[in-house]
Design a protein around this motif. Sequence first.
Motif, PDB file in Angstrom:
ATOM      1  N   LEU A 147       0.305  -1.176  -0.171  1.00 27.14           N
ATOM      2  CA  LEU A 147      -0.181  -0.027  -0.132  1.00 27.14           C
ATOM      3  C   LEU A 147       1.076   1.655   0.088  1.00 27.14           C
ATOM      4  O   LEU A 147       1.356   1.278   0.810  1.00 27.14           O
ATOM      5  CB  LEU A 147      -0.482   0.217   0.933  1.00 27.14           C
ATOM      6  CG  LEU A 147      -2.172  -0.985   1.568  1.00 27.14           C
ATOM      7  CD1 LEU A 147      -2.578  -0.006   3.038  1.00 27.14           C
ATOM      8  CD2 LEU A 147      -3.637  -0.611   0.350  1.00 27.14           C
ATOM      9  N   ASN A 199      -5.928   9.300   0.767  1.00 24.10           N
ATOM     10  CA  ASN A 199      -5.488   9.153  -1.524  1.00 24.10           C
ATOM     11  C   ASN A 199      -4.744   8.452  -1.320  1.00 24.10           C
ATOM     12  O   ASN A 199      -3.533   7.432   0.013  1.00 24.10           O
ATOM     13  CB  ASN A 199      -4.778  10.154  -1.542  1.00 24.10           C
ATOM     14  CG  ASN A 199      -4.653  11.269  -2.498  1.00 24.10           C
ATOM     15  OD1 ASN A 199      -6.586  10.939  -2.091  1.00 24.10           O
ATOM     16  ND2 ASN A 199      -4.833  12.335  -1.753  1.00 24.10           N
ATOM     17  N   VAL A 200      -5.131   7.004  -1.260  1.00 26.62           N
ATOM     18  CA  VAL A 200      -4.257   5.489  -0.997  1.00 26.62           C
ATOM     19  C   VAL A 200      -4.286   4.287  -3.037  1.00 26.62           C
ATOM     20  O   VAL A 200      -4.999   4.693  -3.953  1.00 26.62           O
ATOM     21  CB  VAL A 200      -5.515   4.233  -0.281  1.00 26.62           C
ATOM     22  CG1 VAL A 200      -5.115   3.172  -0.015  1.00 26.62           C
ATOM     23  CG2 VAL A 200      -6.228   5.191   0.792  1.00 26.62           C
ATOM     24  N   SER A 229      -3.070   0.923  -3.718  1.00 28.18           N
ATOM     25  CA  SER A 229      -2.270  -0.293  -3.872  1.00 28.18           C
ATOM     26  C   SER A 229      -2.165  -1.046  -4.909  1.00 28.18           C
ATOM     27  O   SER A 229      -2.776  -1.306  -5.911  1.00 28.18           O
ATOM     28  CB  SER A 229      -3.905  -0.993  -3.037  1.00 28.18           C
ATOM     29  OG  SER A 229      -3.809  -2.586  -2.976  1.00 28.18           O
ATOM     30  N   THR A 284      -9.096  -3.897   0.565  1.00 27.49           N
ATOM     31  CA  THR A 284     -10.243  -2.651   0.841  1.00 27.49           C
ATOM     32  C   THR A 284     -10.584  -2.093   2.529  1.00 27.49           C
ATOM     33  O   THR A 284      -9.983  -2.463   2.905  1.00 27.49           O
ATOM     34  CB  THR A 284     -11.754  -3.730   1.012  1.00 27.49           C
ATOM     35  OG1 THR A 284     -11.302  -4.472  -0.402  1.00 27.49           O
ATOM     36  CG2 THR A 284     -12.757  -3.161   0.887  1.00 27.49           C
ATOM     37  N   THR A 342     -13.287   0.108  -1.732  1.00 27.13           N
ATOM     38  CA  THR A 342     -12.172  -0.346  -2.456  1.00 27.13           C
ATOM     39  C   THR A 342     -11.604   0.378  -3.478  1.00 27.13           C
ATOM     40  O   THR A 342     -11.610   1.180  -3.902  1.00 27.13           O
ATOM     41  CB  THR A 342     -12.768  -1.051  -3.966  1.00 27.13           C
ATOM     42  OG1 THR A 342     -14.606  -2.302  -3.276  1.00 27.13           O
ATOM     43  CG2 THR A 342     -12.539  -2.592  -4.561  1.00 27.13           C
ATOM     44  N   VAL A 343     -10.239   0.031  -3.178  1.00 31.30           N
ATOM     45  CA  VAL A 343      -8.595   0.067  -3.595  1.00 31.30           C
ATOM     46  C   VAL A 343      -8.535  -0.383  -4.871  1.00 31.30           C
ATOM     47  O   VAL A 343      -7.678  -1.519  -4.281  1.00 31.30           O
ATOM     48  CB  VAL A 343      -7.849   0.507  -2.338  1.00 31.30           C
ATOM     49  CG1 VAL A 343      -6.730   1.412  -3.359  1.00 31.30           C
ATOM     50  CG2 VAL A 343      -8.395   1.018  -1.330  1.00 31.30           C
ATOM     51  N   ILE A 396      -7.579   6.872  -5.360  1.00 30.34           N
ATOM     52  CA  ILE A 396      -8.198   6.620  -5.029  1.00 30.34           C
ATOM     53  C   ILE A 396      -8.482   7.228  -4.037  1.00 30.34           C
ATOM     54  O   ILE A 396      -7.183   7.567  -2.572  1.00 30.34           O
ATOM     55  CB  ILE A 396      -9.092   5.752  -4.354  1.00 30.34           C
ATOM     56  CG1 ILE A 396      -8.819   4.748  -3.259  1.00 30.34           C
ATOM     57  CG2 ILE A 396      -9.621   4.283  -5.533  1.00 30.34           C
ATOM     58  CD1 ILE A 396      -9.536   4.777  -1.873  1.00 30.34           C
ATOM     59  N   THR A 450     -10.708   9.010  -0.624  1.00 28.39           N
ATOM     60  CA  THR A 450     -11.850   8.465   0.195  1.00 28.39           C
ATOM     61  C   THR A 450     -12.760  10.275   0.784  1.00 28.39           C
ATOM     62  O   THR A 450     -13.480   9.845   0.848  1.00 28.39           O
ATOM     63  CB  THR A 450     -11.376   8.264   1.550  1.00 28.39           C
ATOM     64  OG1 THR A 450     -10.300   9.223   1.917  1.00 28.39           O
ATOM     65  CG2 THR A 450     -10.551   7.283   1.147  1.00 28.39           C
TER      66      THR A 450
END
Length: 190
Positions: free
Chosen positions: A53, A80-81, A83, A88, A106-107, A113, A115
């Motif tokens: 991650l 901001n993620v 993976s 998730t 969900t990522v 993504i 959030t």
Amino acid sequence: MSSRRWIVAAAAFLAAPVLAGCAAGFDAATNKAYAPVEGAALIDKGSYGSRGLSIPQAFVLGPDSGAKLAQGGSAPIYLNVLSKGGDTIQAVTSNVGTVKVTAPITVPAGELISTGKPTPQIMIEGLSKPLAGGEGVQLSIQFANAGAIDMTVPVVTRSREFATYPPAPGATPAPTPTPTPSSSESSSGH
């Protein structure tokens, strides 16, 4: 300038960068991970990211500059993620209140993504204390595959590039400065 003085000046000029580098030691800023964001970034054991991650930006949106979020109020969390293999976000906990995640987030693999866009999906509710900009909040983000990721993220004021973000629910407005008469007005007799 004599040749001897010239040699001494040149040697001092050339040695300055070397000596400056030695003085910084192992704790020099150039030896640490760099995160070019105002929010926190996930750095684990000196490396960017952890367990597949990357979190390049994480923060709690606070009040307008000079104001506070009230105890008992709410504050949105922006993450901001990214993976590598997909994951998730299942839950988030915090040291300053109960965190509500609207639904598992969900990522997808290889997709960054946010959030918080278009609306915040993660919210701290029932703040245990008032929050102002510049403080740190502890978060534990529970991922389905990567497990718990613990981070301390800043409370960022709604100013500069964050000024267009929607205000936190129930944020108190910043105090309005009261004008004071200037010394030139009072001495001019007007």
